[in-house]
Design a protein around this motif. Structure first.
Motif, PDB file in Angstrom:
ATOM      1  N   GLN A  34       0.827  -1.210   0.000  1.00  9.97           N
ATOM      2  CA  GLN A  34       0.000   0.000   0.000  1.00  9.97           C
ATOM      3  C   GLN A  34       0.862   1.261   0.000  1.00  9.97           C
ATOM      4  O   GLN A  34       0.439   2.304  -0.472  1.00  9.97           O
ATOM      5  N   ASP A  35       2.087   1.163   0.546  1.00 11.79           N
ATOM      6  CA  ASP A  35       2.916   2.353   0.737  1.00 11.79           C
ATOM      7  C   ASP A  35       3.974   2.569  -0.319  1.00 11.79           C
ATOM      8  O   ASP A  35       4.396   3.686  -0.559  1.00 11.79           O
ATOM      9  N   GLN A  36       4.466   1.481  -0.935  1.00 12.74           N
ATOM     10  CA  GLN A  36       5.546   1.663  -1.895  1.00 12.74           C
ATOM     11  C   GLN A  36       5.517   0.596  -2.974  1.00 12.74           C
ATOM     12  O   GLN A  36       4.987  -0.486  -2.790  1.00 12.74           O
ATOM     13  N   ILE A  37       6.101   0.959  -4.106  1.00  7.46           N
ATOM     14  CA  ILE A  37       6.278   0.052  -5.237  1.00  7.46           C
ATOM     15  C   ILE A  37       7.772   0.010  -5.527  1.00  7.46           C
ATOM     16  O   ILE A  37       8.435   1.045  -5.592  1.00  7.46           O
ATOM     17  N   ARG A  38       8.297  -1.201  -5.681  1.00  5.45           N
ATOM     18  CA  ARG A  38       9.727  -1.374  -5.949  1.00  5.45           C
ATOM     19  C   ARG A  38       9.865  -2.110  -7.280  1.00  5.45           C
ATOM     20  O   ARG A  38       9.302  -3.182  -7.472  1.00  5.45           O
ATOM     21  N   VAL A  39      10.600  -1.512  -8.204  1.00  7.06           N
ATOM     22  CA  VAL A  39      10.878  -2.127  -9.499  1.00  7.06           C
ATOM     23  C   VAL A  39      12.364  -2.434  -9.561  1.00  7.06           C
ATOM     24  O   VAL A  39      13.193  -1.536  -9.404  1.00  7.06           O
ATOM     25  N   ALA A  40      12.697  -3.703  -9.761  1.00  6.82           N
ATOM     26  CA  ALA A  40      14.095  -4.125  -9.861  1.00  6.82           C
ATOM     27  C   ALA A  40      14.374  -4.539 -11.298  1.00  6.82           C
ATOM     28  O   ALA A  40      13.609  -5.303 -11.891  1.00  6.82           O
ATOM     29  N   PHE A  41      15.445  -4.016 -11.865  1.00 11.89           N
ATOM     30  CA  PHE A  41      15.845  -4.342 -13.229  1.00 11.89           C
ATOM     31  C   PHE A  41      16.916  -5.422 -13.190  1.00 11.89           C
ATOM     32  O   PHE A  41      17.875  -5.326 -12.430  1.00 11.89           O
ATOM     33  N   LEU A  42      16.749  -6.453 -13.998  1.00  8.23           N
ATOM     34  CA  LEU A  42      17.586  -7.642 -13.928  1.00  8.23           C
ATOM     35  C   LEU A  42      18.502  -7.766 -15.135  1.00  8.23           C
ATOM     36  O   LEU A  42      18.142  -7.384 -16.246  1.00  8.23           O
ATOM     37  N   GLU A  43      19.670  -8.338 -14.890  1.00  8.13           N
ATOM     38  CA  GLU A  43      20.632  -8.644 -15.942  1.00  8.13           C
ATOM     39  C   GLU A  43      20.978 -10.124 -15.833  1.00  8.13           C
ATOM     40  O   GLU A  43      21.229 -10.627 -14.739  1.00  8.13           O
ATOM     41  N   GLU A  44      20.938 -10.825 -16.955  1.00 13.54           N
ATOM     42  CA  GLU A  44      21.257 -12.252 -16.951  1.00 13.54           C
ATOM     43  C   GLU A  44      22.761 -12.459 -17.086  1.00 13.54           C
ATOM     44  O   GLU A  44      23.418 -11.789 -17.874  1.00 13.54           O
ATOM     45  N   LYS A  45      23.292 -13.386 -16.278  1.00 12.23           N
ATOM     46  CA  LYS A  45      24.720 -13.694 -16.332  1.00 12.23           C
ATOM     47  C   LYS A  45      24.915 -15.197 -16.213  1.00 12.23           C
ATOM     48  O   LYS A  45      24.079 -15.898 -15.640  1.00 12.23           O
ATOM     49  N   LEU A  46      26.027 -15.661 -16.751  1.00 15.61           N
ATOM     50  CA  LEU A  46      26.408 -17.055 -16.567  1.00 15.61           C
ATOM     51  C   LEU A  46      27.331 -17.142 -15.355  1.00 15.61           C
ATOM     52  O   LEU A  46      28.232 -16.329 -15.193  1.00 15.61           O
ATOM     53  N   ALA A  47      27.101 -18.147 -14.517  1.00 11.24           N
ATOM     54  CA  ALA A  47      27.930 -18.338 -13.330  1.00 11.24           C
ATOM     55  C   ALA A  47      28.317 -19.801 -13.247  1.00 11.24           C
ATOM     56  O   ALA A  47      27.564 -20.684 -13.645  1.00 11.24           O
ATOM     57  N   SER A  48      29.500 -20.059 -12.756  1.00 12.21           N
ATOM     58  CA  SER A  48      29.938 -21.444 -12.576  1.00 12.21           C
ATOM     59  C   SER A  48      30.467 -21.619 -11.155  1.00 12.21           C
ATOM     60  O   SER A  48      31.037 -20.699 -10.566  1.00 12.21           O
ATOM     61  N   ASP A  49      30.278 -22.834 -10.617  1.00 12.93           N
ATOM     62  CA  ASP A  49      30.786 -23.113  -9.279  1.00 12.93           C
ATOM     63  C   ASP A  49      32.134 -23.828  -9.377  1.00 12.93           C
ATOM     64  O   ASP A  49      32.678 -24.037 -10.467  1.00 12.93           O
ATOM     65  N   GLU A  50      32.673 -24.208  -8.237  1.00 14.00           N
ATOM     66  CA  GLU A  50      33.999 -24.831  -8.209  1.00 14.00           C
ATOM     67  C   GLU A  50      34.026 -26.201  -8.866  1.00 14.00           C
ATOM     68  O   GLU A  50      35.086 -26.741  -9.147  1.00 14.00           O
ATOM     69  N   PHE A  51      32.848 -26.782  -9.120  1.00 15.40           N
ATOM     70  CA  PHE A  51      32.791 -28.085  -9.772  1.00 15.40           C
ATOM     71  C   PHE A  51      32.615 -27.971 -11.281  1.00 15.40           C
ATOM     72  O   PHE A  51      32.491 -28.969 -11.971  1.00 15.40           O
ATOM     73  N   GLY A  52      32.569 -26.747 -11.792  1.00 14.63           N
ATOM     74  CA  GLY A  52      32.420 -26.548 -13.223  1.00 14.63           C
ATOM     75  C   GLY A  52      30.981 -26.525 -13.702  1.00 14.63           C
ATOM     76  O   GLY A  52      30.731 -26.488 -14.902  1.00 14.63           O
ATOM     77  N   VAL A  54      27.645 -24.874 -14.659  1.00 11.16           N
ATOM     78  CA  VAL A  54      27.311 -23.535 -15.145  1.00 11.16           C
ATOM     79  C   VAL A  54      25.806 -23.340 -15.043  1.00 11.16           C
ATOM     80  O   VAL A  54      25.032 -24.223 -15.396  1.00 11.16           O
ATOM     81  N   GLU A  55      25.426 -22.191 -14.548  1.00 10.79           N
ATOM     82  CA  GLU A  55      24.001 -21.882 -14.474  1.00 10.79           C
ATOM     83  C   GLU A  55      23.782 -20.422 -14.850  1.00 10.79           C
ATOM     84  O   GLU A  55      24.689 -19.594 -14.745  1.00 10.79           O
ATOM     85  N   MET A  56      22.574 -20.138 -15.298  1.00 17.64           N
ATOM     86  CA  MET A  56      22.186 -18.772 -15.614  1.00 17.64           C
ATOM     87  C   MET A  56      21.621 -18.141 -14.342  1.00 17.64           C
ATOM     88  O   MET A  56      20.759 -18.728 -13.693  1.00 17.64           O
ATOM     89  N   ILE A  57      22.120 -16.981 -13.984  1.00 20.96           N
ATOM     90  CA  ILE A  57      21.578 -16.272 -12.828  1.00 20.96           C
ATOM     91  C   ILE A  57      21.096 -14.902 -13.285  1.00 20.96           C
ATOM     92  O   ILE A  57      21.515 -14.390 -14.321  1.00 20.96           O
ATOM     93  N   GLN A  58      20.185 -14.339 -12.531  1.00 28.11           N
ATOM     94  CA  GLN A  58      19.728 -12.978 -12.781  1.00 28.11           C
ATOM     95  C   GLN A  58      20.157 -12.116 -11.607  1.00 28.11           C
ATOM     96  O   GLN A  58      19.938 -12.465 -10.451  1.00 28.11           O
ATOM     97  N   GLU A  59      20.780 -11.015 -11.929  1.00 29.11           N
ATOM     98  CA  GLU A  59      21.313 -10.121 -10.908  1.00 29.11           C
ATOM     99  C   GLU A  59      20.607  -8.784 -11.031  1.00 29.11           C
ATOM    100  O   GLU A  59      20.400  -8.270 -12.127  1.00 29.11           O
ATOM    101  N   CYS A  60      20.243  -8.207  -9.887  1.00 28.21           N
ATOM    102  CA  CYS A  60      19.614  -6.888  -9.891  1.00 28.21           C
ATOM    103  C   CYS A  60      20.690  -5.833 -10.140  1.00 28.21           C
ATOM    104  O   CYS A  60      21.660  -5.747  -9.396  1.00 28.21           O
TER     105      CYS A  60
END
Length: 87
Positions: A34-52, A54-60
């Motif tokens: 009721q008090d506020q609206i928040r709009v977050a804009f996202l950017e897609e990135k590829l990320a990999s863990d120490e095991f190799g 790979v996943e797509m993540i979205q970052e604000c």
């Protein structure tokens, strides 16, 4: 920067645009209450863990917080500009 709450009647805060180029975003998420609206804009990135794995993540990359009335005003200005340009 001036305290916006202490501005004189009719005085508008200054808006400064940085000369940095804008970045494309892959999407946006909007949440609100009721008090506020928040709009977050996202950017897609590829990320990999120490095991190799790979996943797509979205970052604000940016977010905008406003009252519902300000959001309505922005939408009205956009609609008026589109109509005046025959869109």
């Amino acid at each position: 920067m001036d305290d916006v709450n202490n501005l004189n009647d009719g005085q508008m805060p200054k808006i400064k645009f940085n000369d940095e180029p804008s970045k494309p975003v892959s999407g946006a998420v909007c949440v609100g209450s009721q008090d506020q609206i928040r709009v977050a804009f996202l950017e897609e990135k590829l990320a990999s863990d120490e095991f190799g794995n790979v996943e797509m993540i979205q970052e604000c990359v940016a977010q905008v917080v406003m009252t519902p009335q300000v959001a309505r005003n922005i939408i009205q200005v956009l609609e008026d500009n589109l109509a005046s340009n025959n869109f």
